[in-house]
Design an enzyme around this catalytic site. Structure first.
Site, short mmCIF file in Angstrom:
data_model
loop_
_atom_site.label_atom_id
_atom_site.label_comp_id
_atom_site.label_asym_id
_atom_site.label_seq_id
_atom_site.Cartn_x
_atom_site.Cartn_y
_atom_site.Cartn_z
N SER A 179 0.71 -1.33 0.15
CA SER A 179 0.16 0.03 0.06
C SER A 179 0.90 1.16 -0.11
O SER A 179 1.04 1.93 0.84
CB SER A 179 -0.96 -0.15 1.17
N GLY A 181 0.70 4.12 -1.59
CA GLY A 181 0.15 5.26 -1.42
C GLY A 181 -0.21 5.75 -0.10
O GLY A 181 0.29 6.83 0.22
N ASP A 182 -0.82 4.94 0.69
CA ASP A 182 -0.94 5.14 2.11
C ASP A 182 0.25 5.47 2.96
O ASP A 182 0.55 6.46 3.66
CB ASP A 182 -1.67 4.05 2.87
N THR A 183 1.43 4.55 2.75
CA THR A 183 2.64 4.78 3.43
C THR A 183 3.28 6.19 2.83
O THR A 183 3.96 6.82 3.69
CB THR A 183 3.49 3.91 2.95
N ALA A 186 1.53 8.76 4.78
CA ALA A 186 1.97 8.75 6.38
C ALA A 186 3.32 9.55 6.57
O ALA A 186 3.30 10.28 7.29
CB ALA A 186 2.01 7.43 6.70
#
Length: 410
Positions: A179, A181-183, A186
């Site tokens: 994932s 994009g999420d990381t 973050a």
């Protein structure tokens, strides 16, 4: 299980923590917000995670499950405390506001408007805590025509331009396998938090809101994608494992796997061609610089592939290592777990879980010389720390019991 009956395995702190004294309330779930909280917690911040009573954060049940909990959870939520609050209820929102009033940072990754619906808009929170740093991660950001659309990391990867490039030419775009994009969102959030805390401490500034959109975090790492289109009208297309416009840099087949070879430096290219017995290419005047190599990249790739495909991965790695040519085996999880370099740099840690078993987990990045990150506590069960945290807020045993009877806390 009662939190007081759980042994919290700790890592001895021989050095001070970079974020010691920083209090973080994490109200996010799944990946983007919690990965930010994980990173801040590894460097000493006190992270109090608010999650729903019952099942808690859905990540607890994602991918492979051991003893009833995802092993991913053991990494994502180490060093955190869990307070189970039903934020749909007003009394729970009141408790959350009391927690936030004492915090330095609030992390959330809900759909825009969720906090406002709970009476926790940035203006309302800054009224009770002027120094609060509020990190908001969402699919499309807090403003703009798409703000209210649901957005996950994969959508951010697509809109940010990454997914279009991750494919073999003419084939379906594929995800990178994690994932990302999420990381990326973050990590951008962590950077924003540290900047805001620095501004507050050094310049005496108030708290502020950090607005991170998933697609913008992806777009921010897309290198020359947009300027090439702006200057030349060039739309970069998928190129498989190659790096377009830079040669040679590709994946090449061996007898038992694949090896990535980056021979795109001028002197490196000469050494690479010598190592594969192609002195003619090493000495070719038009291949002395990248532009000439790009024009003949198919020929160069074919020459390297012809050399690698009759050799094992180990042989290729050894011979290119002797020639000082950057090359890398495509690692699996087993390769990582068995690699001595990973272990020498403490990038594989053994973590004891609250379910009673040991599991190997990734180490901590980045590595600070004076205030390194640590694993001080294992990932909590839902609500492990509710009583302790609320007692520190000043709630009596009777008040806590009443909230539990009403289903507001767990």
């Amino acid at each position: 299980m009662n939190a007081k009956n759980i042994k919290h395995p700790t890592t001895p702190l021989d050095t001070p923590s970079a974020l010691q004294g920083v209090k973080v309330v994490e109200m996010g779930q799944l990946i983007a917000g919690p990965f930010c909280g994980k990173t801040l917690g590894e460097f000493g911040a006190e992270v109090i995670k608010i999650e729903a009573p019952g099942a808690g954060d859905p990540l607890r049940n994602w991918r492979l499950i051991k003893e009833g909990t995802s092993v991913w959870w053991q990494v994502q939520s180490r060093n955190k405390r869990s307070v189970a609050l039903d934020l749909r209820q007003k009394e729970a929102q009141d408790v959350a506001r009391r927690l936030i009033a004492e915090a330095d940072v609030l992390v959330e990754n809900f759909r825009p408007g969720t906090l406002e619906g709970w009476g926790m808009s940035p203006a309302e929170l800054h009224a009770i805590n002027p120094g609060l740093v509020i990190l908001r991660i969402s699919g499309y950001g807090q403003t703009g025509p798409y703000r209210d659309l649901p957005g996950f990391g994969v959508i951010g990867e697509a809109m940010g331009g990454l997914r279009h490039l991750t494919a073999e030419p003419g084939r379906v775009p594929v995800r990178v396998g994690v994932s990302i994009g999420d990381t990326l969102a973050a990590l951008h959030g962590v950077i924003g938090v540290m900047m805001a805390l620095y501004h507050r401490k050094v310049n005496g500034g108030p708290g502020q809101v950090i607005d991170v959109a998933l697609h913008e975090a992806v777009f921010n790492v897309m290198e020359s994608l947009l300027p090439e289109y702006s200057a030349f009208g060039a739309v970069r297309e998928a190129a498989g494992s190659a790096l377009p416009g830079i040669a040679p840099s590709n994946a090449y087949p061996c007898q038992d796997g694949w090896v990535l070879v980056a021979g795109n430096g001028d002197s490196i290219f000469k050494r690479l061609m010598t190592a594969i017995d192609r002195q003619d290419l090493a000495d070719a005047p038009d291949l002395a610089h990248n532009a000439g190599r790009v024009a003949r990249v198919a020929e160069i790739d074919a020459a390297i592939g012809d050399w690698t495909h009759g050799r094992s991965v180990r042989t290729v790695m050894e011979e290119l290592g002797k020639a000082r040519v950057p090359a890398g085996k495509v690692y699996t999880a087993r390769d990582i777990a068995e690699d001595p370099h990973y272990r020498a740099r403490d990038m594989i840690l053994t973590q004891h879980t609250r379910d009673g078993y040991d599991v190997e987990v990734p180490g901590i990045v980045p590595k600070l010389s004076l205030t390194p990150g640590t694993v001080r506590a294992s990932a909590p069960h839902v609500g492990d720390d509710t009583d302790v945290v609320l007692a520190k807020l000043g709630l009596t045993t009777e008040q806590i019991a009443r909230l539990r009877e009403k289903g507001i806390i767990q």
